[in-house]
Design an enzyme around this catalytic site. Structure first.
Site, short mmCIF file in Angstrom:
data_model
loop_
_atom_site.label_atom_id
_atom_site.label_comp_id
_atom_site.label_asym_id
_atom_site.label_seq_id
_atom_site.Cartn_x
_atom_site.Cartn_y
_atom_site.Cartn_z
N HIS A 191 -6.43 -9.48 0.09
CA HIS A 191 -5.43 -8.70 0.84
C HIS A 191 -6.13 -7.51 1.51
O HIS A 191 -7.04 -6.91 0.92
CB HIS A 191 -4.32 -8.21 -0.09
N ASN A 231 5.15 -10.10 -2.05
CA ASN A 231 4.12 -9.26 -2.67
C ASN A 231 4.75 -7.89 -2.93
O ASN A 231 4.97 -7.11 -1.99
CB ASN A 231 2.92 -9.15 -1.72
N TRP A 232 5.05 -7.62 -4.18
CA TRP A 232 5.74 -6.36 -4.52
C TRP A 232 4.79 -5.16 -4.48
O TRP A 232 5.23 -4.02 -4.59
CB TRP A 232 6.39 -6.46 -5.91
N LYS A 233 3.51 -5.43 -4.35
CA LYS A 233 2.49 -4.37 -4.34
C LYS A 233 2.69 -3.45 -5.56
O LYS A 233 3.10 -3.93 -6.60
CB LYS A 233 2.51 -3.61 -3.01
N SER A 289 5.07 -7.05 8.39
CA SER A 289 6.41 -6.61 8.84
C SER A 289 7.38 -7.77 9.06
O SER A 289 8.17 -7.76 10.00
CB SER A 289 6.30 -5.75 10.10
N GLU A 327 -5.36 -4.52 1.86
CA GLU A 327 -5.37 -3.27 1.08
C GLU A 327 -6.49 -3.30 0.03
O GLU A 327 -7.10 -2.27 -0.26
CB GLU A 327 -3.99 -3.06 0.43
N GLY A 345 3.29 -3.29 7.23
CA GLY A 345 3.99 -2.07 6.82
C GLY A 345 4.39 -1.17 7.98
O GLY A 345 4.65 0.02 7.77
N GLY A 402 5.85 -8.20 2.33
CA GLY A 402 5.74 -6.98 1.54
C GLY A 402 7.09 -6.31 1.38
O GLY A 402 7.90 -6.71 0.54
N GLU A 422 -2.70 -12.23 8.28
CA GLU A 422 -2.04 -10.92 8.24
C GLU A 422 -2.79 -9.93 9.13
O GLU A 422 -3.75 -9.28 8.68
CB GLU A 422 -2.04 -10.38 6.82
P1 PGA Z 1 4.81 -5.86 4.95
O1 PGA Z 1 3.53 -6.24 4.05
O2 PGA Z 1 5.71 -7.07 4.95
O3 PGA Z 1 5.42 -4.68 4.26
O4 PGA Z 1 4.30 -5.55 6.31
C1 PGA Z 1 2.92 -7.49 4.22
C2 PGA Z 1 1.72 -7.61 3.33
O5 PGA Z 1 1.01 -6.62 3.11
O6 PGA Z 1 1.43 -8.72 2.84
#
Ligand code: PGA
Length: 248
Positions: A93, A9-11, A206, A95, A168, A227, A162
Protein backbone atom coordinates in the site's frame (compact mmCIF):
# COMPACT_ATOMS: atom_id res chain seq x y z
CA UNK A 1 -15.38 -15.20 -15.47
CA UNK A 2 -13.58 -13.33 -12.68
CA UNK A 3 -15.53 -12.88 -9.47
CA UNK A 4 -15.85 -9.19 -8.57
CA UNK A 5 -14.15 -8.23 -5.33
CA UNK A 6 -14.73 -5.31 -2.98
CA UNK A 7 -12.20 -4.93 -0.17
CA UNK A 8 -12.48 -2.46 2.70
CA UNK A 9 -9.22 -1.20 4.18
CA UNK A 10 -10.08 0.28 7.58
CA UNK A 11 -6.50 1.55 7.98
CA UNK A 12 -5.73 2.73 11.55
CA UNK A 13 -9.37 3.48 12.36
CA UNK A 14 -12.02 2.10 14.75
CA UNK A 15 -12.15 1.43 18.48
CA UNK A 16 -13.11 -2.07 19.66
CA UNK A 17 -16.78 -1.03 19.86
CA UNK A 18 -16.69 0.71 16.47
CA UNK A 19 -15.07 -2.29 14.81
CA UNK A 20 -17.71 -4.56 16.31
CA UNK A 21 -20.57 -2.32 15.09
CA UNK A 22 -19.06 -1.87 11.63
CA UNK A 23 -18.47 -5.59 11.12
CA UNK A 24 -22.01 -6.36 12.31
CA UNK A 25 -23.47 -3.69 10.03
CA UNK A 26 -21.61 -5.08 7.01
CA UNK A 27 -22.54 -8.63 7.95
CA UNK A 28 -26.24 -7.66 7.94
CA UNK A 29 -26.06 -5.79 4.64
CA UNK A 30 -23.49 -7.61 2.50
CA UNK A 31 -23.24 -11.26 3.49
CA UNK A 32 -25.57 -12.67 0.85
CA UNK A 33 -23.65 -11.25 -2.11
CA UNK A 34 -22.18 -12.99 -5.16
CA UNK A 35 -19.32 -10.47 -4.85
CA UNK A 36 -16.19 -11.47 -2.91
CA UNK A 37 -16.34 -9.10 0.06
CA UNK A 38 -13.14 -8.62 2.08
CA UNK A 39 -12.73 -6.67 5.32
CA UNK A 40 -9.26 -5.55 6.38
CA UNK A 41 -9.50 -4.23 9.95
CA UNK A 42 -6.46 -3.32 12.08
CA UNK A 43 -4.53 -6.38 13.36
CA UNK A 44 -5.90 -5.96 16.89
CA UNK A 45 -9.51 -6.46 15.72
CA UNK A 46 -8.92 -9.33 13.30
CA UNK A 47 -10.12 -12.04 15.65
CA UNK A 48 -13.10 -9.98 16.80
CA UNK A 49 -14.18 -9.39 13.19
CA UNK A 50 -13.49 -13.02 12.28
CA UNK A 51 -15.91 -14.17 14.98
CA UNK A 52 -18.58 -11.72 13.81
CA UNK A 53 -18.21 -12.93 10.20
CA UNK A 54 -18.19 -16.64 11.10
CA UNK A 55 -20.66 -18.61 8.94
CA UNK A 56 -20.79 -15.86 6.28
CA UNK A 57 -18.93 -15.69 2.94
CA UNK A 58 -17.26 -12.41 3.88
CA UNK A 59 -13.50 -12.87 3.88
CA UNK A 60 -10.93 -11.32 6.15
CA UNK A 61 -7.68 -9.61 5.19
CA UNK A 62 -4.77 -8.07 7.09
CA UNK A 63 -3.37 -4.66 6.13
CA UNK A 64 0.27 -5.73 6.04
CA UNK A 65 2.59 -8.61 6.97
CA UNK A 66 6.27 -9.26 7.63
CA UNK A 67 8.19 -11.83 5.58
CA UNK A 68 9.83 -13.93 8.32
CA UNK A 69 7.98 -16.88 9.86
CA UNK A 70 8.75 -16.21 13.53
CA UNK A 71 11.52 -14.82 15.74
CA UNK A 72 12.83 -11.64 17.33
CA UNK A 73 10.96 -9.05 15.22
CA UNK A 74 9.21 -6.90 17.80
CA UNK A 75 5.99 -5.43 16.52
CA UNK A 76 5.80 -7.54 13.37
CA UNK A 77 3.26 -10.21 12.38
CA UNK A 78 4.18 -13.25 10.27
CA UNK A 79 2.40 -14.69 7.22
CA UNK A 80 1.73 -17.92 9.16
CA UNK A 81 0.08 -15.93 11.97
CA UNK A 82 -2.03 -13.94 9.55
CA UNK A 83 -3.01 -17.10 7.69
CA UNK A 84 -4.59 -18.53 10.86
CA UNK A 85 -7.21 -15.77 10.65
CA UNK A 86 -7.21 -14.38 7.13
CA UNK A 87 -7.46 -15.28 3.46
CA UNK A 88 -5.99 -12.01 2.12
CA UNK A 89 -3.30 -9.50 2.99
CA UNK A 90 -2.69 -6.04 1.52
CA UNK A 91 0.93 -5.63 0.43
CA UNK A 92 2.67 -2.54 -0.92
CA UNK A 93 0.00 0.00 0.00
CA UNK A 94 1.34 3.47 -0.82
CA UNK A 95 1.05 4.50 2.84
CA UNK A 96 3.43 1.63 3.72
CA UNK A 97 5.77 2.55 0.87
CA UNK A 98 5.91 6.27 1.66
CA UNK A 99 5.50 6.46 5.47
CA UNK A 100 7.14 3.19 6.55
CA UNK A 101 9.83 2.81 3.92
CA UNK A 102 8.52 -0.38 2.32
CA UNK A 103 11.02 -0.64 -0.54
CA UNK A 104 10.53 -2.65 -3.76
CA UNK A 105 12.61 -5.37 -2.09
CA UNK A 106 10.46 -5.39 1.07
CA UNK A 107 7.26 -5.53 -0.97
CA UNK A 108 8.64 -8.45 -3.02
CA UNK A 109 9.61 -10.37 0.14
CA UNK A 110 6.21 -9.73 1.74
CA UNK A 111 4.39 -10.80 -1.40
CA UNK A 112 6.40 -14.02 -1.75
CA UNK A 113 6.13 -14.93 1.93
CA UNK A 114 2.39 -14.25 1.95
CA UNK A 115 1.84 -16.45 -1.12
CA UNK A 116 4.04 -19.20 0.30
CA UNK A 117 1.94 -19.19 3.49
CA UNK A 118 -1.26 -19.61 1.46
CA UNK A 119 -2.45 -16.02 1.69
CA UNK A 120 -3.72 -14.10 -1.33
CA UNK A 121 -1.74 -10.84 -1.55
CA UNK A 122 -3.68 -7.74 -2.59
CA UNK A 123 -0.74 -5.96 -4.20
CA UNK A 124 -1.18 -2.19 -4.42
CA UNK A 125 0.63 -0.27 -7.16
CA UNK A 126 0.26 3.29 -8.42
CA UNK A 127 2.01 6.51 -9.29
CA UNK A 128 2.19 9.73 -7.27
CA UNK A 129 1.21 13.17 -8.56
CA UNK A 130 4.73 14.14 -9.70
CA UNK A 131 5.19 10.85 -11.55
CA UNK A 132 1.85 11.33 -13.24
CA UNK A 133 2.62 14.89 -14.25
CA UNK A 134 5.92 13.84 -15.77
CA UNK A 135 4.20 11.14 -17.83
CA UNK A 136 5.71 8.23 -15.89
CA UNK A 137 2.51 6.46 -14.78
CA UNK A 138 2.97 3.36 -16.97
CA UNK A 139 6.67 3.07 -16.14
CA UNK A 140 6.04 3.26 -12.35
CA UNK A 141 3.13 0.81 -12.39
CA UNK A 142 5.06 -1.74 -14.48
CA UNK A 143 8.19 -1.38 -12.32
CA UNK A 144 6.23 -1.85 -9.08
CA UNK A 145 4.46 -4.87 -10.50
CA UNK A 146 7.60 -6.56 -11.84
CA UNK A 147 9.52 -5.87 -8.61
CA UNK A 148 6.82 -7.31 -6.35
CA UNK A 149 5.77 -10.51 -8.05
CA UNK A 150 7.39 -13.73 -6.89
CA UNK A 151 9.36 -15.67 -9.49
CA UNK A 152 8.07 -18.07 -10.55
CA UNK A 153 4.55 -16.85 -9.72
CA UNK A 154 3.08 -18.82 -6.85
CA UNK A 155 -0.62 -18.87 -6.10
CA UNK A 156 -3.37 -16.39 -6.81
CA UNK A 157 -2.93 -12.67 -6.39
CA UNK A 158 -5.12 -9.56 -6.59
CA UNK A 159 -3.69 -6.32 -7.99
CA UNK A 160 -5.06 -2.95 -6.88
CA UNK A 161 -4.29 0.04 -9.09
CA UNK A 162 -4.24 2.96 -6.67
CA UNK A 163 -3.03 6.28 -8.08
CA UNK A 164 -1.58 7.90 -4.96
CA UNK A 165 -2.87 11.35 -5.92
CA UNK A 166 -6.45 10.00 -5.82
CA UNK A 167 -6.26 8.37 -2.35
CA UNK A 168 -8.18 10.06 0.45
CA UNK A 169 -8.86 13.19 -1.63
CA UNK A 170 -12.52 12.80 -2.52
CA UNK A 171 -11.62 12.94 -6.23
CA UNK A 172 -11.14 9.58 -7.91
CA UNK A 173 -9.22 9.06 -11.16
CA UNK A 174 -11.01 9.09 -14.48
CA UNK A 175 -12.54 5.59 -14.97
CA UNK A 176 -11.28 5.34 -18.55
CA UNK A 177 -7.77 6.24 -17.50
CA UNK A 178 -7.98 3.63 -14.73
CA UNK A 179 -9.20 1.08 -17.30
CA UNK A 180 -6.21 1.86 -19.52
CA UNK A 181 -3.83 1.16 -16.62
CA UNK A 182 -5.77 -1.95 -15.56
CA UNK A 183 -5.43 -3.24 -19.14
CA UNK A 184 -1.69 -2.54 -18.98
CA UNK A 185 -1.46 -4.39 -15.65
CA UNK A 186 -3.24 -7.39 -17.16
CA UNK A 187 -0.86 -7.52 -20.12
CA UNK A 188 2.14 -7.18 -17.78
CA UNK A 189 0.81 -10.03 -15.64
CA UNK A 190 0.73 -12.20 -18.78
CA UNK A 191 4.31 -11.25 -19.63
CA UNK A 192 5.40 -12.07 -16.08
CA UNK A 193 3.91 -15.55 -16.38
CA UNK A 194 0.89 -14.93 -14.13
CA UNK A 195 -2.64 -16.11 -14.74
CA UNK A 196 -3.68 -12.72 -16.11
CA UNK A 197 -7.20 -13.71 -17.18
CA UNK A 198 -8.13 -14.90 -13.69
CA UNK A 199 -6.41 -12.20 -11.65
CA UNK A 200 -8.83 -9.65 -10.21
CA UNK A 201 -7.69 -6.07 -10.81
CA UNK A 202 -9.17 -3.46 -8.48
CA UNK A 203 -9.28 0.30 -8.60
CA UNK A 204 -8.58 2.25 -5.40
CA UNK A 205 -8.59 5.97 -4.58
CA UNK A 206 -11.62 7.91 -3.30
CA UNK A 207 -14.08 5.20 -4.34
CA UNK A 208 -17.65 6.16 -3.43
CA UNK A 209 -21.12 5.04 -4.41
CA UNK A 210 -21.49 8.16 -6.56
CA UNK A 211 -18.74 7.17 -9.01
CA UNK A 212 -18.08 3.47 -8.51
CA UNK A 213 -20.25 2.20 -11.34
CA UNK A 214 -18.04 4.02 -13.85
CA UNK A 215 -15.07 1.96 -12.64
CA UNK A 216 -16.59 -1.44 -12.11
CA UNK A 217 -18.26 -1.40 -15.53
CA UNK A 218 -14.83 -1.23 -17.22
CA UNK A 219 -13.77 -4.54 -18.79
CA UNK A 220 -10.51 -4.90 -16.80
CA UNK A 221 -11.64 -3.48 -13.45
CA UNK A 222 -13.11 -6.18 -11.24
CA UNK A 223 -13.81 -4.23 -8.07
CA UNK A 224 -12.29 -1.83 -5.58
CA UNK A 225 -9.95 -1.37 -2.66
CA UNK A 226 -11.87 1.10 -0.52
CA UNK A 227 -10.59 3.30 2.31
CA UNK A 228 -12.88 5.99 3.74
CA UNK A 229 -16.14 4.60 2.33
CA UNK A 230 -15.43 1.23 3.98
CA UNK A 231 -15.88 2.81 7.44
CA UNK A 232 -19.61 3.25 6.90
CA UNK A 233 -21.54 -0.04 6.67
CA UNK A 234 -24.28 1.43 4.47
CA UNK A 235 -21.87 3.05 2.03
CA UNK A 236 -19.72 -0.05 1.84
CA UNK A 237 -22.73 -2.31 1.29
CA UNK A 238 -23.84 0.02 -1.50
CA UNK A 239 -20.50 -0.49 -3.24
CA UNK A 240 -20.92 -4.26 -2.94
CA UNK A 241 -24.42 -3.93 -4.40
CA UNK A 242 -23.16 -1.79 -7.32
CA UNK A 243 -20.41 -4.35 -8.09
CA UNK A 244 -22.97 -7.13 -8.02
CA UNK A 245 -25.47 -5.31 -10.23
CA UNK A 246 -22.86 -4.19 -12.75
CA UNK A 247 -20.99 -7.47 -13.10
CA UNK A 248 -23.75 -10.11 -13.01
P1 PGA B 1 -9.66 6.04 0.00
O1 PGA B 1 -8.44 5.05 0.30
O2 PGA B 1 -10.80 5.19 -0.52
O3 PGA B 1 -9.97 6.67 1.33
O4 PGA B 1 -9.18 7.01 -1.01
C1 PGA B 1 -8.11 4.05 -0.64
C2 PGA B 1 -6.91 3.28 -0.19
O5 PGA B 1 -6.00 3.85 0.42
O6 PGA B 1 -6.83 2.07 -0.45
Amino acid sequence: MRRPLVAGNWKMNTSYAEAQALAQGIRERASASPVEVVLCPPFVWLDLVRRILADTDIALGAQDVFWEDHGPYTGEVSPAQVRELCKYVIVGHSERRTLFNDTYEAVRKKCSAASAAGLVPILAVGEDAAERESGRTEEVVCAELAAALPEPPSGPIVVAYEPIWAIGRGYPADPEEAQRIARLIRSQLAQLGCDDENTPILYGGSVSAATFEGFVSQPDIDGALVGSASLDAEQFALLVEIASRTQF
